[in-house]
Write a protein that holds these residues in place. Structure first.
Motif, mmCIF file in Angstrom:
data_model
loop_
_atom_site.group_PDB
_atom_site.id
_atom_site.type_symbol
_atom_site.label_atom_id
_atom_site.label_comp_id
_atom_site.label_asym_id
_atom_site.label_seq_id
_atom_site.Cartn_x
_atom_site.Cartn_y
_atom_site.Cartn_z
ATOM 1 N N LEU A 122 37.098 37.755 33.423
ATOM 2 C CA LEU A 122 38.066 38.760 33.002
ATOM 3 C C LEU A 122 38.292 38.693 31.494
ATOM 4 C CD1 LEU A 122 40.296 40.869 33.488
ATOM 5 C CD2 LEU A 122 41.835 38.974 34.035
ATOM 6 N N ARG A 149 42.398 49.713 32.130
ATOM 7 C CA ARG A 149 41.535 48.546 31.948
ATOM 8 C C ARG A 149 42.377 47.343 31.548
ATOM 9 N NH1 ARG A 149 36.352 46.829 30.813
ATOM 10 N NH2 ARG A 149 36.094 45.401 29.070
ATOM 11 N N GLU A 203 34.769 39.822 29.847
ATOM 12 C CA GLU A 203 34.205 41.155 30.072
ATOM 13 C C GLU A 203 35.253 42.246 30.293
ATOM 14 O OE1 GLU A 203 31.481 40.945 33.308
ATOM 15 O OE2 GLU A 203 30.370 39.229 32.476
ATOM 16 N N GLY A 204 36.470 41.861 30.678
ATOM 17 C CA GLY A 204 37.479 42.850 31.033
ATOM 18 C C GLY A 204 37.281 43.345 32.452
ATOM 19 N N ASP A 244 37.854 47.010 34.756
ATOM 20 C CA ASP A 244 38.228 48.421 34.831
ATOM 21 C C ASP A 244 38.928 48.702 36.154
ATOM 22 O OD1 ASP A 244 37.120 49.312 32.344
ATOM 23 O OD2 ASP A 244 35.128 49.091 33.243
ATOM 24 N N GLU A 254 41.860 43.633 29.611
ATOM 25 C CA GLU A 254 40.908 42.853 28.819
ATOM 26 C C GLU A 254 41.644 41.801 28.016
ATOM 27 O OE1 GLU A 254 40.351 45.844 25.001
ATOM 28 O OE2 GLU A 254 39.064 46.127 26.759
ATOM 29 N N LEU A 294 46.341 38.713 27.817
ATOM 30 C CA LEU A 294 45.787 39.994 28.236
ATOM 31 C C LEU A 294 46.319 41.169 27.423
ATOM 32 C CD1 LEU A 294 45.957 39.626 32.128
ATOM 33 C CD2 LEU A 294 44.045 39.070 30.603
#
Length: 240
Positions: free
Chosen positions: A38, A12, A41-42, A44, A14, A96
């Motif tokens: 991004l 992931r 919410e991130g 996956d 995030e 990130l």
């Protein structure tokens, strides 16, 4: 936790809460809706993840940031490559945090079609002797991947590799990456190619001016657009 994710180099992406508060959302690339989503919410990732979307939506920006956050050179190459021609990358990677598989490899390779010429020159000048400059662009990319497959078991990133590849070569690239996945690697591709987007088992994110979403292959804009064009090529040039 899904045990299958234990071996993914990156499960992931995030926002890093330690740095994201300093990020300027009103400056590029924070002005891109997919980037804002991004960070909010991130994202996956699976064993194979494909990023699609029109030019300028942020596919390469997100992929570049992932590469740099992972420890790879923004101009391409394996983890540890040091070549630089003209720095142009954003600071997104600094905002990130990567959630890694606990048992995953830390190796990786970033193939960026637009900077491959300078990467080959870097290889020529380093201890990695190569004749890749003597090949066509497409041939050299496939040869480079074949050379690296035995040693790179980890995260493979591809930024629009189809710019150098025929349809047949795109299919060959998928076959090579299927071998890599079988050996424990993970693949993320940014592409405009319906061939690469059809990578078996891929989860596909479509980026747009509203953000990004998981989209089935048959609903992708690039797929419906190509099907429409191939059904009536002349009509697309006549303005109908």
């Amino acid at each position: 936790m899904d045990l299958s994710t234990l071996f993914l180099p990156v499960r992931r992406i995030e926002a890093d809460p330690m740095t994201v508060a300093e990020y300027e959302a009103d400056q590029w690339p924070g002005t891109l809706p997919p980037v804002r989503q991004l960070l909010r919410e991130g994202l996956d990732l699976g064993p194979v993840t494909v990023l699609t979307g029109q030019n300028g939506t942020g596919k390469s920006t997100v992929l570049e940031a992932l590469a740099m956050a992972y420890g790879m050179n923004p101009e391409g190459g394996s983890t540890g490559a040091m070549h630089v021609t003209r720095p142009s990358e954003s600071s997104l990677h600094e905002q990130l945090k990567l959630i890694r598989g606990a048992a995953a490899s830390r190796k990786g390779f970033f193939l960026r079609a637009e900077t491959m010429h300078s990467f080959y020159s870097y290889l020529e000048e380093s201890r990695f002797r190569t004749s890749l400059h003597e090949r066509s662009h497409g041939e050299s990319i496939l040869e480079l991947i074949q050379e690296r497959l035995p040693t790179v078991r980890g995260l493979w990133l591809f930024d629009e590799p189809e710019s150098a590849l025929s349809m047949r070569s795109c299919i060959e690239l998928v076959h090579l990456m299927q071998r890599a996945i079988q050996n424990g690697s993970q693949v993320v591709i940014s592409t405009h190619s319906p061939v690469l987007a059809a990578f078996p088992g891929a989860q596909i994110y479509q980026l747009s001016d509203t953000g990004y979403e998981l989209v089935d292959y048959d609903r992708l804009e690039l797929v419906t657009g190509w099907r429409s064009f191939l059904a009536d090529p002349a009509g697309h040039f006549s303005g109908r």
